[in-house]
Design a protein around this motif. Sequence first.
Motif, PDB file in Angstrom:
ATOM      1  N   ASP A 146       1.833  12.796  -4.715  1.00  0.00           N
ATOM      2  CA  ASP A 146       2.287  11.438  -4.406  1.00  0.00           C
ATOM      3  C   ASP A 146       1.122  10.472  -4.492  1.00  0.00           C
ATOM      4  OD1 ASP A 146       5.103  11.587  -3.846  1.00  0.00           O
ATOM      5  OD2 ASP A 146       4.596  12.724  -2.036  1.00  0.00           O
ATOM      6  N   ILE A 147       1.421   9.265  -4.932  1.00  0.00           N
ATOM      7  CA  ILE A 147       0.449   8.186  -4.913  1.00  0.00           C
ATOM      8  C   ILE A 147       0.630   7.411  -3.621  1.00  0.00           C
ATOM      9  CG2 ILE A 147      -0.252   6.030  -6.009  1.00  0.00           C
ATOM     10  CD1 ILE A 147       0.622   7.232  -8.664  1.00  0.00           C
ATOM     11  N   THR A 148      -0.469   7.164  -2.935  1.00  0.00           N
ATOM     12  CA  THR A 148      -0.435   6.324  -1.745  1.00  0.00           C
ATOM     13  C   THR A 148      -1.313   5.105  -1.998  1.00  0.00           C
ATOM     14  OG1 THR A 148      -2.319   7.432  -0.684  1.00  0.00           O
ATOM     15  CG2 THR A 148      -0.125   8.333  -0.272  1.00  0.00           C
ATOM     16  N   ALA A 149      -1.021   4.037  -1.319  1.00  0.00           N
ATOM     17  CA  ALA A 149      -1.786   2.810  -1.528  1.00  0.00           C
ATOM     18  C   ALA A 149      -1.951   2.075  -0.215  1.00  0.00           C
ATOM     19  CB  ALA A 149      -1.085   1.906  -2.546  1.00  0.00           C
ATOM     20  N   LEU A 162      -3.935  -4.327   6.001  1.00  0.00           N
ATOM     21  CA  LEU A 162      -3.631  -3.335   4.981  1.00  0.00           C
ATOM     22  C   LEU A 162      -2.523  -2.418   5.488  1.00  0.00           C
ATOM     23  CD1 LEU A 162      -7.208  -2.378   3.726  1.00  0.00           C
ATOM     24  CD2 LEU A 162      -5.522  -3.820   2.584  1.00  0.00           C
ATOM     25  N   THR A 163      -1.449  -2.334   4.715  1.00  0.00           N
ATOM     26  CA  THR A 163      -0.301  -1.510   5.074  1.00  0.00           C
ATOM     27  C   THR A 163      -0.230  -0.309   4.133  1.00  0.00           C
ATOM     28  OG1 THR A 163       0.925  -3.466   5.801  1.00  0.00           O
ATOM     29  CG2 THR A 163       2.205  -1.470   5.334  1.00  0.00           C
ATOM     30  N   PRO A 164      -0.082   0.911   4.663  1.00  0.00           N
ATOM     31  CA  PRO A 164       0.049   2.073   3.779  1.00  0.00           C
ATOM     32  C   PRO A 164       1.423   2.108   3.111  1.00  0.00           C
ATOM     33  CG  PRO A 164       0.233   2.748   6.078  1.00  0.00           C
ATOM     34  CD  PRO A 164      -0.127   1.297   6.094  1.00  0.00           C
ATOM     35  N   ASP A 175       5.680  -5.692  -2.854  1.00  0.00           N
ATOM     36  CA  ASP A 175       5.599  -7.145  -2.853  1.00  0.00           C
ATOM     37  C   ASP A 175       4.212  -7.641  -2.455  1.00  0.00           C
ATOM     38  OD1 ASP A 175       8.268  -7.515  -3.564  1.00  0.00           O
ATOM     39  OD2 ASP A 175       8.944  -7.348  -1.481  1.00  0.00           O
ATOM     40  N   GLY A 176       3.348  -6.721  -2.056  1.00  0.00           N
ATOM     41  CA  GLY A 176       2.010  -7.104  -1.646  1.00  0.00           C
ATOM     42  C   GLY A 176       1.003  -6.948  -2.772  1.00  0.00           C
ATOM     43  N   VAL A 177      -0.271  -6.992  -2.394  1.00  0.00           N
ATOM     44  CA  VAL A 177      -1.382  -6.843  -3.340  1.00  0.00           C
ATOM     45  C   VAL A 177      -2.060  -5.507  -3.060  1.00  0.00           C
ATOM     46  CG1 VAL A 177      -3.581  -7.779  -4.122  1.00  0.00           C
ATOM     47  CG2 VAL A 177      -1.729  -9.329  -3.458  1.00  0.00           C
ATOM     48  N   ILE A 178      -2.112  -4.657  -4.075  1.00  0.00           N
ATOM     49  CA  ILE A 178      -2.695  -3.326  -3.911  1.00  0.00           C
ATOM     50  C   ILE A 178      -4.211  -3.440  -3.796  1.00  0.00           C
ATOM     51  CG2 ILE A 178      -2.988  -1.054  -4.961  1.00  0.00           C
ATOM     52  CD1 ILE A 178      -0.309  -1.562  -6.425  1.00  0.00           C
ATOM     53  N   GLY A 246       4.511  -6.354  -9.288  1.00  0.00           N
ATOM     54  CA  GLY A 246       4.422  -5.247  -8.356  1.00  0.00           C
ATOM     55  C   GLY A 246       3.036  -4.646  -8.289  1.00  0.00           C
ATOM     56  N   GLU A 247       2.446  -4.322  -9.445  1.00  0.00           N
ATOM     57  CA  GLU A 247       1.150  -3.642  -9.455  1.00  0.00           C
ATOM     58  C   GLU A 247      -0.030  -4.593  -9.627  1.00  0.00           C
ATOM     59  OE1 GLU A 247       0.290  -0.040 -11.347  1.00  0.00           O
ATOM     60  OE2 GLU A 247       2.306   0.776 -11.172  1.00  0.00           O
ATOM     61  N   THR A 248       0.051  -5.465 -10.604  1.00  0.00           N
ATOM     62  CA  THR A 248      -1.116  -6.294 -10.918  1.00  0.00           C
ATOM     63  C   THR A 248      -0.748  -7.767 -11.077  1.00  0.00           C
ATOM     64  OG1 THR A 248      -0.814  -5.735 -13.271  1.00  0.00           O
ATOM     65  CG2 THR A 248      -2.403  -4.419 -12.009  1.00  0.00           C
ATOM     66  N   PRO A 249      -0.009  -8.353 -10.150  1.00  0.00           N
ATOM     67  CA  PRO A 249       0.332  -9.773 -10.287  1.00  0.00           C
ATOM     68  C   PRO A 249      -0.915 -10.640 -10.229  1.00  0.00           C
ATOM     69  CG  PRO A 249       0.879  -9.002  -8.088  1.00  0.00           C
ATOM     70  CD  PRO A 249       0.516  -7.790  -8.893  1.00  0.00           C
ATOM     71  N   GLY A 250      -1.018 -11.561 -11.184  1.00  0.00           N
ATOM     72  CA  GLY A 250      -2.164 -12.456 -11.211  1.00  0.00           C
ATOM     73  C   GLY A 250      -3.410 -11.864 -11.826  1.00  0.00           C
TER      74      GLY A 250
END
Length: 333
Positions: A146-149, A162-164, A175-178, A246-250
């Motif tokens: 699994d990928i966690t972020a 920071l939220t897991p 919806d957040g920034v990884i 989702g992954e790289t907005p902006g």
Amino acid sequence: MASDRSQLRAQSVVAFGGGHGLAATLQALRLLVDDLVVDDLTAVVTVADNGGSSGRLRSEFGVLPPGDLRMALAALCGENRWGDTWARVLQHRFAGQGEMRGHVIGNLLIVGLWEQLGDPVAALDWVGKLLGTSGRVLPMALTPLDITAHVRGLDRDDPDRLTPVRGQVEVATTDGVIASIALDPPDPTPCPEAVDAVHAADWVVLGPGSWFTSVIPHLMVPALRGAIVGSDARVVVTLNLDEQAGETPGFGAADHLAVLAEHAPELRVDTVLADTRHAREPELEQVVQATGARLVVADVACDDGSPRHDPVKLAAAYSAVMGGSPEGADAAR
């Protein structure tokens, strides 16, 4: 740079990624196999998918998610009646309203062979033989992971908190920034054949693709990371054409390189391949120079304006980078 291909030794290439990004790379590199620029091609594929048909099969049978492996195999099919037919069969998704809805023939075929043979690598090799692929497809690990972020911006009361987040689909659609990613387990069992392929490679290709869930995860597998960092192979990073929701907005091109360096600071990059649309980003050249790499700018995008790489244009750029011909790269800095 040599332009006479008859005087060049064909190259051994290992391409890392997953999904549509890796498929574009493999379609391009397959053309170089046909053109005798590449004589040994291996795809190493992420195995963290937890959604769709792959997620259902993974959950029910405890197997590696087959979807990205299937897409890589289909991308390596030849442009002939046999290859085209099998690629379409492999990618066929069932419709209807029953339990089979959404499943893909290729996923079922791969899982069936895994159960028959008990060896994920041997099963993928058999599918490759059936399809007549121009390269080999391997998983990056032999067990599902699994990928966690850690994601910033999900807590309205504390936007910097920071939220897991857990799961490839969940990370890819946050919806957040990884801020960072990791793997669970953190030291998965690597595919030995993939490690061996890196040691024997002339070139390693990272990207394009979903940056946090398809590209960077390979560098989170300690054995693969060590093989890439310790290899004599030259590393090519192929940048995405645009940000990804989702992954790289902006994200601009330079941002993709920055997060790659944050996750694997010891990675030595030889070449950064960017589309001509990125030539207007002064930060990109600065970041590339800081890493000691060279920047190659080429027209590699589809002409329809979509953020997709054109396999023929990408093949020309890879050929130029690897010494096959000077065509395809507009500039090397």
